[in-house]
Write a protein that holds these residues in place. Sequence first.
Motif, PDB file in Angstrom:
ATOM      1  N   LEU A 164      -1.472  -4.495  -5.940  1.00 49.60           N
ATOM      2  CA  LEU A 164      -2.534  -4.797  -6.900  1.00 49.60           C
ATOM      3  C   LEU A 164      -3.119  -6.169  -6.605  1.00 49.60           C
ATOM      4  O   LEU A 164      -2.372  -7.138  -6.408  1.00 49.60           O
ATOM      5  N   ARG A 165      -4.451  -6.230  -6.579  1.00 44.26           N
ATOM      6  CA  ARG A 165      -5.166  -7.496  -6.375  1.00 44.26           C
ATOM      7  C   ARG A 165      -6.056  -7.766  -7.583  1.00 44.26           C
ATOM      8  O   ARG A 165      -6.730  -6.857  -8.083  1.00 44.26           O
ATOM      9  N   THR A 183      -3.838  -0.082  -5.386  1.00 46.46           N
ATOM     10  CA  THR A 183      -3.640   0.977  -4.400  1.00 46.46           C
ATOM     11  C   THR A 183      -2.199   1.438  -4.458  1.00 46.46           C
ATOM     12  O   THR A 183      -1.277   0.650  -4.644  1.00 46.46           O
ATOM     13  N   ARG A 184      -2.035   2.730  -4.278  1.00 47.52           N
ATOM     14  CA  ARG A 184      -0.692   3.312  -4.242  1.00 47.52           C
ATOM     15  C   ARG A 184      -0.624   4.229  -3.037  1.00 47.52           C
ATOM     16  O   ARG A 184      -1.185   5.327  -3.039  1.00 47.52           O
ATOM     17  N   VAL A 206      -7.422   2.489  -7.370  1.00 47.36           N
ATOM     18  CA  VAL A 206      -7.947   2.307  -8.728  1.00 47.36           C
ATOM     19  C   VAL A 206      -8.714   0.993  -8.770  1.00 47.36           C
ATOM     20  O   VAL A 206      -8.182  -0.062  -8.391  1.00 47.36           O
ATOM     21  N   LEU A 207      -9.974   1.054  -9.223  1.00 46.85           N
ATOM     22  CA  LEU A 207     -10.806  -0.123  -9.429  1.00 46.85           C
ATOM     23  C   LEU A 207     -11.026  -0.280 -10.929  1.00 46.85           C
ATOM     24  O   LEU A 207     -11.320   0.702 -11.623  1.00 46.85           O
ATOM     25  N   VAL A 247      -9.878   6.632  -7.128  1.00 44.26           N
ATOM     26  CA  VAL A 247     -10.321   7.291  -5.896  1.00 44.26           C
ATOM     27  C   VAL A 247      -9.109   7.966  -5.271  1.00 44.26           C
ATOM     28  O   VAL A 247      -8.117   7.303  -4.957  1.00 44.26           O
ATOM     29  N   LEU A 248      -9.187   9.298  -5.083  1.00 42.45           N
ATOM     30  CA  LEU A 248      -8.085  10.076  -4.523  1.00 42.45           C
ATOM     31  C   LEU A 248      -8.404  10.461  -3.086  1.00 42.45           C
ATOM     32  O   LEU A 248      -9.451  11.078  -2.817  1.00 42.45           O
ATOM     33  N   ASP A 249      -7.500  10.104  -2.182  1.00 40.59           N
ATOM     34  CA  ASP A 249      -7.604  10.458  -0.769  1.00 40.59           C
ATOM     35  C   ASP A 249      -8.955  10.053  -0.173  1.00 40.59           C
ATOM     36  O   ASP A 249      -9.482  10.718   0.717  1.00 40.59           O
ATOM     37  N   ARG A 250      -9.521   8.969  -0.674  1.00 39.74           N
ATOM     38  CA  ARG A 250     -10.801   8.443  -0.189  1.00 39.74           C
ATOM     39  C   ARG A 250     -11.920   9.491  -0.253  1.00 39.74           C
ATOM     40  O   ARG A 250     -12.879   9.433   0.509  1.00 39.74           O
TER      41      ARG A 250
END
Length: 714
Positions: A59-60, A82-83, A89-90, A111-114
């Motif tokens: 996480l950032r 990101t996981r 997740v944004l 966002v799932l699988d880009r």
Amino acid sequence: MIARLLPVLLALLLALPPAGRAQEGSDPAMLVADRVWLENRTRVVAEGSVEVVRGETRLRATRVSYDRETERLDFAGPIVLTRGDDQIVLASSAELDRDFRNGLIRSARLVLDRQLQLAAARLDRVDGRYAQLTRATVSSCQVCGNRPPLWQIKARRVIHDREEMQLYFDDARMEVLGVPIFWVPRLRLPDPNQTRATGFLIPSIRRNSQLATGIKVPYFIRIGDHRDLTLTPYLSKKTRTLEWRYRQAFTNGRMEFGGAFSSDDLYTRGGRAYLRGDGQFDLARDFKLDFRIEAVSDDAYLTDYSYSDNDRLESNFIVSRVRRDEYIAAGLAHYHSLRVNEVNSRIPTIIGDLTYERRYFPRLGGEVRISAENHSHLRYSDVPFDGPDADTITDGRDVTRLNLGVTWHNTWTLPLGIRAEGLAGVLADSFRTGQDINLPHSASEISPTASVTLRWPWVRHAASGVTDTVEPVAMVAWTGGDGLLVANDESTRVEFDEGNLLSLSRFPAPDRRERGLRAALGVNWTRLNAEGWDARLTLGSVLRDRQDTNFTRSSGLANTTSDLLIAGQFRNDGGLGLTARGLFSSSLKVNKAEARASWTSDRYDLSASYVWLSADPAEDRPIAVSEWLFNSGFDLNRHLRGRVSGRYDIVADKPISAGLGLLYSNECIDVELSVSRRFTSSTIVTPATDFSFTIGLRGFSAASSGRGVARTCR
């Protein structure tokens, strides 16, 4: 010094378990930031390029605060969570527990699988497994400014189950370019990482000139990790059809079955059905089992529904073993002809084969090969043929043959670089024929055979990098015996090409053998160019001491001097490939010819072929065959690809079939439209036109079709 220690102290602080709880085996959280300080001894605050890592979660954020007493983390955005590689997740702000398993994320976008984007006013994480999105919008399309995406699904609530890899929608509304299309109270879709989930697949609309307009809606059923079932209802005002496919994998093999059941207006004698299946299994002692099953209720069913172009159905079971010096195979096959001019009771229908080959390497040198083959074919009919040939043939002729062979092979290198190959052996043939009044019940013969083959390769290397190889070849062969008076049910079609120019016998089966003295002469030329292309050319002919009446006129081998065989190939790095071969008589008349050209690149692939077969009643071809066909696919732009195909009968001067297709593909949708026409007709099928229309939404499957080039915003 203190500034350097603070991140470490904070990392240790976050890693400690809370008071009164046993230490868990989970990974500790690590934090890195520009500035870190303590507030009230229980609260840690970090600012500036903050990054928190725990296991596969990263996480950032711009600001993070951790309260030791409540074990809560507060994040100020913009936030990127990101996981692994499949979830991003944004968000603008977030409140999470110390394990990142539960909490609240505001103004979130998942966002799932880009591929698939899920935007929501609020995202709640529950037990590290569920993500609940409130007032969510789901789409995989590029969003440009304030314009609505090409498609989107809006829902009051969306729940993402990370373990089951499923998306559950409540009060969902489908929109296209911002316009509502339909509404459903509940909806379940797989996420992009799901490869096998029970549910509906992409439907398609089909228009057939015989079956009217219908829709296909496939439904996939996941029975387990190693098997599944797909059911596809196909409904129109003229047909009620259920298509099905069952697959199962085993530790030692796999099998797949499929078929369809129909009730339509085309066939008035009841229901219609077909079955197909195949499988491969590894057995004990290196044996393998292969099987194939094909069956149909009526001869026109496969053509009416465009299931298959096969005009003969084959079902077989084969058990085989291949080792370095041994080959064993046993098979049983059943054939069913769909051709109008063939009656199944009068053609070989049940066929059994048993083959054994073994090679040895004796001390005297060379190689000894032992072979045995047992073949039987049966016809259903037991009634004599009622026609002009009634005194020469019967409908129900059955044949069994046994072929044995022992041959010795060796090779030598002679002076001047000439390669010699020698063969000597004995062949034994035995036949039993039933239900044919004009052939003996049994016949046997032993035939000695020998051959010598010479090859003399000449190689030239040029300074430009070109390599030319010219290889004259010659074979002299002899096989004793006069031949047996037995039926010719197998070697009815003989092909003479560069592959069997130097063969001991050019018949496709050992129910016939080439006998007497004969020779084969030829030359091979090959050029390899350093610029990335190569070419090959073969010329050849066969000479024999006596004419063999077992060869048909169009085979090119009927006379004492065969037709001239000319075959060539060309290929370059640009994707161009050419192949052609033909048989030419002494007067340069063409008996058989075929040619194929293909050109493949990143933007297009083109292929065309042509075939010419001269008339030959002995091969059931009363008139010549001259056909050409082509198939091409090409990019019209970054998103649109076209396809054109066709087949044309030059002798009849009319088309046989034609097809046209368009595929539009971008980052979020696949749209395919295809049209095909079958022009041929017979007593069981009529000309028909097929239209097919399919729309697929990207983002809900692991393997989307098409190229999926993303659009750009202007």
